[in-house]
Design a protein around this motif. Structure first.
Motif, short mmCIF file in Angstrom:
data_model
loop_
_atom_site.label_atom_id
_atom_site.label_comp_id
_atom_site.label_asym_id
_atom_site.label_seq_id
_atom_site.Cartn_x
_atom_site.Cartn_y
_atom_site.Cartn_z
N SER A 297 0.83 -1.22 0.00
CA SER A 297 0.00 0.00 0.00
C SER A 297 0.86 1.26 0.00
O SER A 297 0.32 2.38 0.00
N GLY A 298 2.19 1.09 0.04
CA GLY A 298 3.10 2.23 -0.07
C GLY A 298 3.74 2.67 1.23
O GLY A 298 4.53 3.63 1.26
N PHE A 299 3.43 1.99 2.35
CA PHE A 299 4.01 2.37 3.64
C PHE A 299 5.39 1.72 3.84
O PHE A 299 5.62 0.60 3.38
N HIS A 300 6.28 2.45 4.50
CA HIS A 300 7.56 1.89 4.90
C HIS A 300 7.47 1.42 6.34
O HIS A 300 6.87 2.08 7.19
N ILE A 301 8.11 0.28 6.60
CA ILE A 301 8.04 -0.30 7.94
C ILE A 301 9.42 -0.28 8.58
O ILE A 301 10.40 -0.75 7.98
N ALA A 302 9.47 0.27 9.78
CA ALA A 302 10.74 0.37 10.52
C ALA A 302 10.66 -0.46 11.79
O ALA A 302 9.61 -0.54 12.44
N MET A 303 11.78 -1.09 12.15
CA MET A 303 11.84 -1.81 13.42
C MET A 303 12.65 -1.00 14.42
O MET A 303 13.77 -0.59 14.15
N ASP A 304 12.05 -0.81 15.60
CA ASP A 304 12.70 -0.06 16.67
C ASP A 304 13.45 -1.03 17.59
O ASP A 304 13.01 -2.17 17.79
N ASP A 305 14.58 -0.58 18.15
CA ASP A 305 15.32 -1.34 19.15
C ASP A 305 15.70 -2.74 18.68
O ASP A 305 15.58 -3.72 19.42
N PHE A 306 16.17 -2.84 17.45
CA PHE A 306 16.57 -4.16 16.93
C PHE A 306 17.66 -4.76 17.81
O PHE A 306 18.61 -4.09 18.20
N GLY A 307 17.49 -6.05 18.11
CA GLY A 307 18.51 -6.76 18.87
C GLY A 307 18.27 -6.79 20.37
O GLY A 307 19.02 -7.44 21.10
N SER A 308 17.23 -6.12 20.83
CA SER A 308 16.99 -6.08 22.27
C SER A 308 16.10 -7.23 22.74
O SER A 308 15.91 -7.42 23.93
N GLY A 309 15.55 -7.99 21.81
CA GLY A 309 14.65 -9.06 22.22
C GLY A 309 14.76 -10.29 21.36
O GLY A 309 15.72 -11.03 21.44
N TYR A 310 13.77 -10.51 20.49
CA TYR A 310 13.66 -11.76 19.74
C TYR A 310 14.53 -11.82 18.49
O TYR A 310 14.82 -12.88 17.97
N SER A 311 14.89 -10.67 17.97
CA SER A 311 15.44 -10.63 16.61
C SER A 311 16.79 -11.31 16.47
O SER A 311 17.59 -11.37 17.39
N SER A 312 17.00 -11.81 15.28
CA SER A 312 18.29 -12.38 14.91
C SER A 312 18.52 -12.04 13.45
O SER A 312 17.61 -11.59 12.75
N LEU A 313 19.72 -12.26 12.98
CA LEU A 313 20.00 -11.99 11.57
C LEU A 313 19.19 -12.90 10.66
O LEU A 313 18.78 -12.51 9.57
N ASN A 314 18.92 -14.14 11.13
CA ASN A 314 18.09 -15.05 10.34
C ASN A 314 16.68 -14.51 10.19
O ASN A 314 16.08 -14.61 9.12
N MET A 315 16.16 -13.92 11.27
CA MET A 315 14.82 -13.36 11.22
C MET A 315 14.74 -12.21 10.23
O MET A 315 13.74 -12.03 9.53
N LEU A 316 15.82 -11.43 10.15
CA LEU A 316 15.83 -10.29 9.23
C LEU A 316 15.64 -10.72 7.78
O LEU A 316 15.09 -9.99 6.98
N LYS A 317 16.12 -11.91 7.44
CA LYS A 317 15.98 -12.40 6.07
C LYS A 317 14.51 -12.64 5.73
O LYS A 317 14.12 -12.53 4.57
N GLU A 318 13.72 -12.97 6.73
CA GLU A 318 12.31 -13.28 6.50
C GLU A 318 11.41 -12.07 6.65
O GLU A 318 10.36 -11.98 6.00
N MET A 319 11.79 -11.13 7.52
CA MET A 319 10.89 -10.02 7.86
C MET A 319 10.82 -8.98 6.75
O MET A 319 11.86 -8.56 6.24
N PRO A 320 9.63 -8.56 6.37
CA PRO A 320 9.49 -7.53 5.34
C PRO A 320 9.68 -6.13 5.94
O PRO A 320 8.73 -5.41 6.22
N LEU A 321 10.95 -5.75 6.14
CA LEU A 321 11.29 -4.47 6.76
C LEU A 321 11.95 -3.54 5.75
O LEU A 321 12.59 -3.99 4.80
N ASP A 322 11.81 -2.22 5.97
CA ASP A 322 12.48 -1.24 5.14
C ASP A 322 13.60 -0.54 5.92
O ASP A 322 14.61 -0.15 5.33
N ILE A 323 13.41 -0.40 7.24
CA ILE A 323 14.36 0.38 8.04
C ILE A 323 14.59 -0.32 9.36
O ILE A 323 13.66 -0.87 9.96
N ILE A 324 15.83 -0.29 9.84
CA ILE A 324 16.15 -0.78 11.18
C ILE A 324 16.70 0.38 11.98
O ILE A 324 17.62 1.04 11.54
#
Length: 324
Positions: A297-324
């Motif tokens: 729909s044209g929105f950019h998605i950003a993840m806040d505080d990457f690395g403070s909880g569940y995230s891993s580099l493997n997860m980043l490959k799957e997640m539809p993110l535009d900004i970290i």
């Protein structure tokens, strides 16, 4: 009558006293499986077993309602009693497990009903409910519950009377020495308590679901601000808004955002949708699907505080993110 007898016992001694409440963990299941007549018979049997314990100690027992029993006794007596984790009854195929809440009485002048309320709070302390079977009343936890209740009592009025407002935190690029974006933050100006920290009210709203209404208010205020800047000829940058986990469970997220964009004559590029990584900890498939729909729909998605909880580099490959 229990209040009267407990008051007499507490008034006649200088010893530390305690109020103990007992709650049957699976009583509703008994009623559902066997019917209320069997449930009533079970309550009588439990009462008899509590009375048998009481005969050996200085104790006043009573049944208040349903499966809630209360006891008043000196603390030294309480420490001698081996309270059972479960009761053996005529229901041989079911283990009747119980939980106890204990309030140690330090102020003998406190009303008995308040003492009982505090024992009741202890027995229903969800933090320990399934770990320990005897829970002691904790004053700090009680104060926290009261604070949360105050917040919940004021939240609707606060939203209706514009006590919430937004501030925008700038995003600065040190290489270009320019402001390249912003993030909308919410503040609460209470008429009596002054500024209430988001760290205090946001967790309460996330727990009770009010965060959905507050987020929508923040989104709309952000859109109003961007539209106002554009109408005044001010150069704008994308401003990010927080999207709580609760929005990903409903079906209205994309519809609401699109409506706001259209109403204020903005484009999706004017907003960034900021999520926390905890959103991705559960039901990844549904979450990722909604994130992709938002991107389409044209929105950019950003993840806040990457690395403070569940995230891993493997997860980043799957997640539809535009900004970290």
């Amino acid at each position: 009558y229990f209040f009267e007898l407990a008051r007499e016992l507490i008034d006649k001694t200088k010893e530390e006293m305690c109020i103990v409440t007992m709650d049957v963990s699976n009583f509703k299941i008994v009623n559902e499986l066997y019917g209320m007549n069997v449930g009533d018979k079970l309550l009588k049997e439990l009462a008899k077993q509590i009375l048998d314990i009481g005969k050996r100690y200085e104790m006043i027992p009573a049944r208040f309602m349903a499966d809630h029993y209360y006891m008043c006794m000196p603390k030294k007596e309480f420490e001698q009693i081996e309270f059972p984790k479960s009761f053996h009854t005529f229901l041989d195929d079911m283990d009747i497990k119980v939980v106890y809440g204990v309030f140690i009485v330090e102020d003998h002048d406190m009303p008995i009903n308040v003492m009982c309320d505090r024992a009741f709070l202890a027995v229903h302390d969800k933090q320990y409910r399934y770990v320990e079977y005897i829970h002691f009343y904790n004053e700090s936890e009680h104060k926290q519950i009261l604070k949360e209740n105050e917040i919940e009592n004021d939240m609707e009025k606060a939203l209706n009377e514009n006590e919430f407002y937004i501030v925008v935190q700038p995003k600065y690029n040190p290489s270009s020495e320019r402001i390249v974006g912003g993030e909308t933050l919410v503040r609460w100006q209470h008429p009596e308590k002054g500024i209430i920290s988001p760290g205090v009210f946001i967790p309460v709203f996330e727990k009770n679901g009010f965060i959905i209404q507050l987020d929508y208010f923040v989104w709309e205020e952000t859109c109003k601000l961007i539209a106002k800047m554009k109408s005044e000829g001010v150069s704008t940058v994308p401003i990010s808004i927080n999207v709580s986990r609760a929005h990903f469970y409903g079906s209205e997220l994309i519809h609401k955002l699109k409506n706001l964009i259209e109403r204020y004559q903005l484009t999706p590029a004017d907003l960034e949708l900021e999520i926390t990584e905890s959103i991705c900890g559960e039901d990844e498939e549904t979450t990722y699907e909604k994130m992709r729909e938002l991107q389409e729909s044209g929105f950019h998605i950003a993840m806040d505080d990457f690395g403070s909880g569940y995230s891993s580099l493997n997860m980043l490959k799957e997640m539809p993110l535009d900004i970290i």
